[in-house]
Motif scaffolding. Structure first.
Motif, short mmCIF file in Angstrom:
data_model
loop_
_atom_site.label_atom_id
_atom_site.label_comp_id
_atom_site.label_asym_id
_atom_site.label_seq_id
_atom_site.Cartn_x
_atom_site.Cartn_y
_atom_site.Cartn_z
N ILE A 184 -6.20 17.97 -2.91
CA ILE A 184 -4.98 17.65 -3.65
C ILE A 184 -3.89 17.09 -2.74
O ILE A 184 -3.07 16.27 -3.17
CB ILE A 184 -4.48 18.90 -4.42
CG1 ILE A 184 -3.36 18.52 -5.38
CG2 ILE A 184 -4.06 20.00 -3.47
CD1 ILE A 184 -2.94 19.65 -6.30
N GLY A 185 -3.88 17.48 -1.48
CA GLY A 185 -2.89 16.94 -0.56
C GLY A 185 -3.07 15.44 -0.36
O GLY A 185 -2.10 14.67 -0.40
N ARG A 186 -4.31 15.00 -0.17
CA ARG A 186 -4.58 13.57 -0.01
C ARG A 186 -4.26 12.81 -1.29
O ARG A 186 -3.68 11.73 -1.26
CB ARG A 186 -6.03 13.36 0.40
CG ARG A 186 -6.39 11.89 0.61
CD ARG A 186 -7.78 11.73 1.22
NE ARG A 186 -8.13 10.33 1.39
CZ ARG A 186 -7.74 9.55 2.39
NH1 ARG A 186 -6.96 10.05 3.33
NH2 ARG A 186 -8.10 8.29 2.47
N VAL A 187 -4.65 13.38 -2.43
CA VAL A 187 -4.38 12.74 -3.71
C VAL A 187 -2.87 12.57 -3.91
O VAL A 187 -2.40 11.51 -4.37
CB VAL A 187 -4.99 13.56 -4.86
CG1 VAL A 187 -4.50 13.05 -6.22
CG2 VAL A 187 -6.52 13.50 -4.80
N ALA A 188 -2.09 13.59 -3.58
CA ALA A 188 -0.65 13.55 -3.81
C ALA A 188 0.04 12.52 -2.92
O ALA A 188 0.91 11.77 -3.38
CB ALA A 188 -0.04 14.93 -3.58
N VAL A 189 -0.32 12.48 -1.65
CA VAL A 189 0.29 11.50 -0.74
C VAL A 189 -0.11 10.08 -1.15
O VAL A 189 0.74 9.19 -1.27
CB VAL A 189 -0.10 11.78 0.72
CG1 VAL A 189 0.40 10.66 1.63
CG2 VAL A 189 0.46 13.12 1.19
N CYS A 190 -1.39 9.87 -1.38
CA CYS A 190 -1.86 8.53 -1.77
C CYS A 190 -1.25 8.10 -3.09
O CYS A 190 -0.85 6.94 -3.26
CB CYS A 190 -3.39 8.51 -1.87
SG CYS A 190 -4.24 8.67 -0.28
N GLY A 191 -1.17 9.03 -4.05
CA GLY A 191 -0.64 8.68 -5.35
C GLY A 191 0.79 8.18 -5.28
O GLY A 191 1.13 7.13 -5.85
N ALA A 192 1.65 8.91 -4.58
CA ALA A 192 3.06 8.51 -4.50
C ALA A 192 3.24 7.23 -3.71
O ALA A 192 4.01 6.34 -4.08
CB ALA A 192 3.88 9.65 -3.88
N VAL A 193 2.51 7.11 -2.60
CA VAL A 193 2.62 5.91 -1.77
C VAL A 193 2.11 4.68 -2.52
O VAL A 193 2.72 3.60 -2.47
CB VAL A 193 1.85 6.11 -0.45
CG1 VAL A 193 1.69 4.79 0.30
CG2 VAL A 193 2.57 7.12 0.44
N ASN A 194 1.01 4.83 -3.25
CA ASN A 194 0.46 3.68 -3.98
C ASN A 194 1.37 3.25 -5.12
O ASN A 194 1.53 2.06 -5.39
CB ASN A 194 -0.93 4.02 -4.51
CG ASN A 194 -1.96 4.17 -3.41
OD1 ASN A 194 -1.73 3.76 -2.27
ND2 ASN A 194 -3.10 4.77 -3.72
N GLU A 195 1.98 4.23 -5.82
CA GLU A 195 2.90 3.88 -6.89
C GLU A 195 4.11 3.12 -6.35
O GLU A 195 4.67 2.25 -7.04
CB GLU A 195 3.36 5.14 -7.63
CG GLU A 195 2.30 5.81 -8.48
CD GLU A 195 1.88 4.97 -9.68
OE1 GLU A 195 2.60 4.01 -10.04
OE2 GLU A 195 0.82 5.27 -10.25
N LEU A 196 4.50 3.42 -5.14
CA LEU A 196 5.61 2.70 -4.52
C LEU A 196 5.16 1.32 -4.06
O LEU A 196 5.86 0.32 -4.27
CB LEU A 196 6.12 3.51 -3.33
CG LEU A 196 7.44 3.05 -2.69
CD1 LEU A 196 8.58 3.24 -3.66
CD2 LEU A 196 7.70 3.85 -1.42
N ALA A 197 3.97 1.23 -3.46
CA ALA A 197 3.50 -0.03 -2.89
C ALA A 197 3.29 -1.10 -3.95
O ALA A 197 3.51 -2.28 -3.70
CB ALA A 197 2.21 0.20 -2.11
N VAL A 198 2.83 -0.72 -5.17
CA VAL A 198 2.58 -1.74 -6.19
C VAL A 198 3.86 -2.43 -6.65
O VAL A 198 3.81 -3.51 -7.23
CB VAL A 198 1.82 -1.16 -7.41
CG1 VAL A 198 0.43 -0.70 -7.02
CG2 VAL A 198 2.60 -0.04 -8.07
N THR A 199 5.02 -1.82 -6.39
CA THR A 199 6.28 -2.47 -6.74
C THR A 199 6.65 -3.57 -5.76
O THR A 199 7.59 -4.33 -6.01
CB THR A 199 7.43 -1.45 -6.78
OG1 THR A 199 7.71 -1.00 -5.44
CG2 THR A 199 7.08 -0.26 -7.66
N GLY A 200 5.95 -3.64 -4.63
CA GLY A 200 6.28 -4.59 -3.59
C GLY A 200 7.13 -3.99 -2.49
O GLY A 200 7.44 -4.66 -1.51
N ALA A 201 7.48 -2.70 -2.63
CA ALA A 201 8.29 -2.03 -1.61
C ALA A 201 7.42 -1.57 -0.45
O ALA A 201 6.21 -1.42 -0.57
CB ALA A 201 9.02 -0.84 -2.22
#
Length: 315
Positions: free
Chosen positions: A51-68
C-alpha cells in the motif's frame, strides 16, 4: 505533519518540511499544483508491492498527468494495533524507495494507531505537491476529433494480481502488479500529448466514459487492440471482470494528435514502463459524448457493467 495535544486542545499542522517547501518554492506565483488521495488495498501487502508504493505512485501520477512536475509528498498513515513490526518496516522502506524512484522528497508524515479490526491493517493518505511545468495545457477541452487514444501498458495487471491473491488462484506469480511512478514516462512524450488520465478505479472503460461525456465527443475503441496479459485476463475472468473495467496502478490513457502518434509510441516503448504501449482507438466528431466499442470481428457495440460485478476494493 505534526500532531500536538495539550491538556485542553489538540492541534494539527504542517511540520517544518512542508512549511519550508511552501515558503521557498511552492508559492502562488510559481504555479503550485496539489493532488491528494486516500488509499486502501486488499491485501495491503502483496507480491511485488504494498500500500505504501500504491499510495506514493497514485498521488505522484495524478499530479504528473496534469503536466506538473512532482516535488514533494506528505503522508498520513493509519495503522491497526497489533500490525507486525516487520510489516511496518516494510511499509516505511517501500515509501522511501518509491519516493526516491519517483524523484520526490518526503516532506511530512503523520501516523495514528487505531484499535485492531478498525483499519484492515493500514490505510494511507498521500498529498503530492508540484510545480506547473509551463508547457501546453493538458486539459480535456484540448482533445480534438481524430486524436488517437493510447494506453501506455497492459490493462488490469494490478487488479488481476490482487484478485488472484485474495481468491488463491495462483496467477499472481505470472502477472505482477504494474504499480509504478510514471512522471518520467510522461516527460518522454512532453508536449506531444493533448490530455492524460490515470487508469485507476473503474478501469479504462470508466476513464473513456468520463472523457467522452466531459468533452462531448464520441470515442471509438478497438477491443482487439487492447494490450492485456493472458494471465490477467484469466484471473479477472474468474471473478467475472473484464480487463476494460479493471483498475491499473501503472497505466495511463493518453489522447494524442494523429500526426504525433508514431513519435509518442516510439518514446513510450523505449521506456521501461511503456514497452507495451498501444493505440486502442480514436476520437470521432460524433457529438453524442459516448464510447463505441468495436468487437474483435469489427462490429460496433456499447457495453455496460452489471451492478455489483466490479469488486469494491481492487486498489
Amino acid at each position: 505533519m505534526t500532531y500536538a495535544r495539550g491538556w485542553d486542545a489538540a492541534q494539527v499542522g504542517f511540520g517544518p518540511g512542508v512549511r519550508a517547501l511552501v515558503e521557498e518554492e511552492l508559492l502562488p506565483d510559481r504555479g503550485v499544483v496539489v493532488r491528494t488521495g486516500t488509499y486502501v488495498v486488499d491485501p495491503p501487502f502483496f507480491g511485488n508491492g504494498d500500500i505504501g508504493r500504491v499510495a506514493v505512485c497514485g498521488a505522484v501520477n495524478e499530479l504528473a498527468v496534469t503536466g506538473a512536475e512532482p516535488r514533494h509528498i506528505a503522508l498520513g498513515i493509519v495503522l491497526e494495533a497489533g500490525l507486525p513490526l516487520e510489516l511496518v518496516r516494510r511499509l516505511t522502506a517501500s515509501v522511501r524507495s518509491t519516493a526516491a524512484e519517483a524523484g520526490v522528497t518526503i516532506a511530512a508524515v503523520d501516523t495514528q494507531v487505531v484499535r485492531a479490526g478498525e483499519a484492515d491493517r493500514v490505510f494511507v493518505t498521500t498529498t503530492a505537491f508540484g510545480v506547473a511545468a509551463g508547457g501546453p495545457s493538458r486539459e480535456l477541452h484540448t482533445v480534438r476529433p481524430g486524436d488517437r487514444i493510447v494506453v501506455t501498458g497492459p490493462l488490469g495487471s494490478h487488479a488481476a494480481h490482487l484478485v488472484s491473491l485474495r481468491d488463491g488462484l495462483g496467477y499472481e506469480h505470472h502477472v505482477p502488479s504494474d504499480c509504478a511512478p510514471l512522471g518520467g514516462l510522461l516527460r518522454t512524450v512532453g508536449a506531444d500529448v493533448r490530455h492524460a488520465r490515470t487508469v485507476v478505479a473503474g478501469g479504462l472503460a470508466e476513464v473513456l466514459r468520463q472523457s467522452a461525456a466531459g468533452r462531448g465527443l464520441t470515442l471509438r475503441v478497438d477491443e482487439s487492440a487492447l494490450p492485456v496479459r493472458y494471465a490477467a485476463r484469466v484471473a479477472l475472468g474468474a471473478r467475472g471482470l473484464a480487463p476494460l473495467d479493471a483498475a491499473c496502478a501503472g497505466c495511463l490513457c493518453l489522447f494524442v494528435p494523429p500526426g504525433r502518434t508514431g513519435r509518442v509510441l516510439a518514446a513510450l516503448r523505449a521506456h521501461p514502463h511503456g514497452r507495451r504501449a498501444a493505440v486502442v482507438g480514436e476520437v470521432t466528431a460524433d457529438p453524442m459524448g459516448g464510447v463505441e466499442f468495436l468487437s474483435p470481428d469489427g462490429r460496433p457495440h456499447t457495453r455496460t457493467v452489471p451492478a455489483g460485478s466490479v469488486p469494491e476494493r481492487l486498489l
